[in-house]
Design an enzyme around this catalytic site. Structure first.
Site, mmCIF file in Angstrom:
data_model
loop_
_atom_site.group_PDB
_atom_site.id
_atom_site.type_symbol
_atom_site.label_atom_id
_atom_site.label_comp_id
_atom_site.label_asym_id
_atom_site.label_seq_id
_atom_site.Cartn_x
_atom_site.Cartn_y
_atom_site.Cartn_z
ATOM 1 N N HIS A 257 0.824 -1.198 0.000
ATOM 2 C CA HIS A 257 0.000 0.000 0.000
ATOM 3 C C HIS A 257 0.866 1.258 0.000
ATOM 4 C CE1 HIS A 257 -3.762 -2.177 0.699
ATOM 5 N NE2 HIS A 257 -3.080 -2.955 1.514
ATOM 6 N N VAL B 17 3.893 -22.478 21.314
ATOM 7 C CA VAL B 17 4.212 -22.012 22.663
ATOM 8 C C VAL B 17 3.030 -22.330 23.573
ATOM 9 C CG1 VAL B 17 4.714 -20.001 24.100
ATOM 10 C CG2 VAL B 17 5.771 -20.226 21.844
ATOM 11 N N SER C 228 3.009 -4.221 3.890
ATOM 12 C CA SER C 228 3.681 -3.039 3.334
ATOM 13 C C SER C 228 4.690 -2.468 4.314
ATOM 14 C CB SER C 228 2.639 -1.971 2.993
ATOM 15 O OG SER C 228 1.544 -2.511 2.295
#
Length: 480
Positions: free
Chosen positions: A49, A172, A341
């Site tokens: 973006h 985890v 992005s």
């Protein structure tokens, strides 16, 4: 004892690992799946973006623009497919035109380069397939498309090659603060580490709860997509958006770096952070919205539908800060769009936080950040002939749709992070990404995985650990 442990190896965890591997640290990466890039990273819009959408002054705004500016050079260094083609946000009404002006002003404030407001006629000159109802558009030339899982794999490979340890299938299950370090309990064993970074995507709140500090709530949202055949790939030449709403950036239509056309996503709240089901209702919503932008879309060209889950939280902005209850745990959470992005800049910002938390970052004397990958179908005839003469496996085409050879698949299987599944090979080589979606090459890829890994074909999975393909049943003493 590790100096830093990263929980999660999507594109954000891999970006951090890539950056941290440049420093003299004992680095561990824990990933709950059987491969990297298995969460939102493999199911998103693959868009870089420009940065006009985030609210000015937020981390999203700052890191989106900074990350997008780094992405082209990073992809070149890692040999990851990237294409800068620009984006258009469409207006269909006077109200939308007001929204475009707001986005334009935000973009200028955020530092987005070369933004332009266009008339409907100017937009259709750039994209003739646009609806006649389009009355204006915002052009952002700096927007781009990328191979998101390719970026994640490449960064993780560089980190591993430079000394980081990657533990797959390592969910985890608990975290103990032992004073000067943590003891991290996982499904693959226990690990000691001085500092932790949680890059756990939609599961980030679960890590927060393990240290006794539920600092935000999870509001996961599922988005569904169409992927169209390459015969539709040239219908548009920009990323086509509609005006964003409170639910997100809306349904887009965009080319992919692989030559297809991607359409989606919608936004539907879900309770299960791993609910990546596609639904008739959701896909119809995507189809209807996308045809508003591009009426000539032929969804009969769809070769795949898929869905991803966004890491939406009760906080509007990215969550990149030390845990309130645990001074050596750094949260990198709530990384929804524009997370891809912003990924390189998120890693930079996280390193600043780690320094402030007392992590000593001394650059290594030697660090190799280069990575190359052979893509046989893109070589010249002379290059192909020379490669086949050197290694005949490059002369045997396994995936006919994408022209992927045995040599490419074998190289991927023996890479720093070897795939254990058919889709793992697909993400690394493109085998199975074509029109038949692996219908022809899938069994051959399975055979190559079994042969090269020295494993029983019955153990080879399609993708995740629970996607076993072959069954071994016995009836009257016979194997069928």
């Amino acid at each position: 004892m590790f100096d830093v442990t990263i929980i999660g190896c999507g594109v954000i965890g891999a970006s951090l690992a890539h950056k941290l591997s440049q420093y003299d640290l004992r680095l561990l990466i824990l990933e709950r799946e059987n491969d990297v890039a298995m969460g939102t990273t493999k199911a998103n819009s693959a868009i870089i973006h420009a940065g006009y959408d985030p609210e000015p002054g937020t981390l999203m705004a700052r890191l989106n623009v900074a990350g997008a500016a780094q992405m082209e050079a990073l992809c070149r260094e890692l040999d990851v497919e990237y294409r800068r083609l620009g984006s258009l946000v469409l207006a269909f009404s006077q109200e939308d035109l007001g929204s475009l002006r707001r986005l334009y002003d935000q973009g200028l404030c955020n530092g987005v380069p070369e933004l332009r407001l266009l008339s409907g006629q100017e937009a259709r000159q750039l994209e003739p397939a646009l609806s006649s109802q389009v009355c204006g558009a915002l052009l952002a030339p700096s927007a781009a498309i990328v191979d998101p899982w390719g970026l994640c794999i490449a960064e993780a490979e560089v980190a591993v090659r430079n000394g980081a340890r990657l533990r797959l299938c390592s969910t985890v299950t608990g975290i103990e603060d032992r004073g000067g370090h943590y003891l991290v309990h996982t499904s693959s064993g226990d690990y000691e580490t001085r500092h932790l970074i949680s890059c756990s995507g939609a599961h980030g709140h679960e890590i927060s709860a393990m240290v006794g500090s539920a600092e935000w709530g999870a509001l996961p949202a599922r988005g569904e997509y169409y992927l169209l055949d390459k015969s539709s790939g040239g219908l548009v030449n920009h990323v086509i958006f509609q005006c964003p709403t409170a639910a997100g950036k809306g349904v887009l239509v965009a080319p992919t770096v692989h030559g297809n056309l991607i359409i989606g996503p919608n936004a539907e709240p879900v309770r299960d952070m791993d609910d990546r089901a596609t639904t008739a209702q959701g896909l119809e919503e995507v189809a209807s919205a996308s045809r508003r932008s591009i009426p000539s879309l032929d969804l009969r060209q769809s070769i795949r539908n898929f869905a991803g889950v966004r890491a939406v939280t009760t906080e509007e902005d990215f969550i990149i800060r030390p845990a309130a209850a645990s001074a050596r745990l750094l949260y990198v959470s709530g990384i929804k769009s524009p997370g891809l992005s912003a990924a390189p800049a998120i890693a930079d910002y996280a390193l600043e936080q780690l320094r402030a938390m007392g992590v000593e970052l001394r650059r290594k004397a030697h660090w190799d950040g280069r990575r190359t990958q052979i893509r046989f179908c893109r070589l010249s005839p002379e290059e192909k002939a020379a490669l086949v003469e050197k290694d005949p496996r490059y002369g045997r085409v396994i995936c006919r749709c994408e022209t992927v050879t045995e040599g490419e698949i074998v190289a991927a299987i023996h890479s720093p992070i070897p795939p254990c599944s058919i889709d793992g090979v697909k993400r690394r080589t493109g085998a199975g990404m074509g029109r038949c979606q692996g219908g022809f090459c899938g069994p051959r890829v399975l055979e190559l995985l079994a042969r090269e890994l020295g494993r029983d074909p019955m153990e080879i999975v399609q993708d995740g650990s629970a996607t076993r393909l072959l069954m071994d049943k016995t009836k009257g003493g016979a194997r069928v």
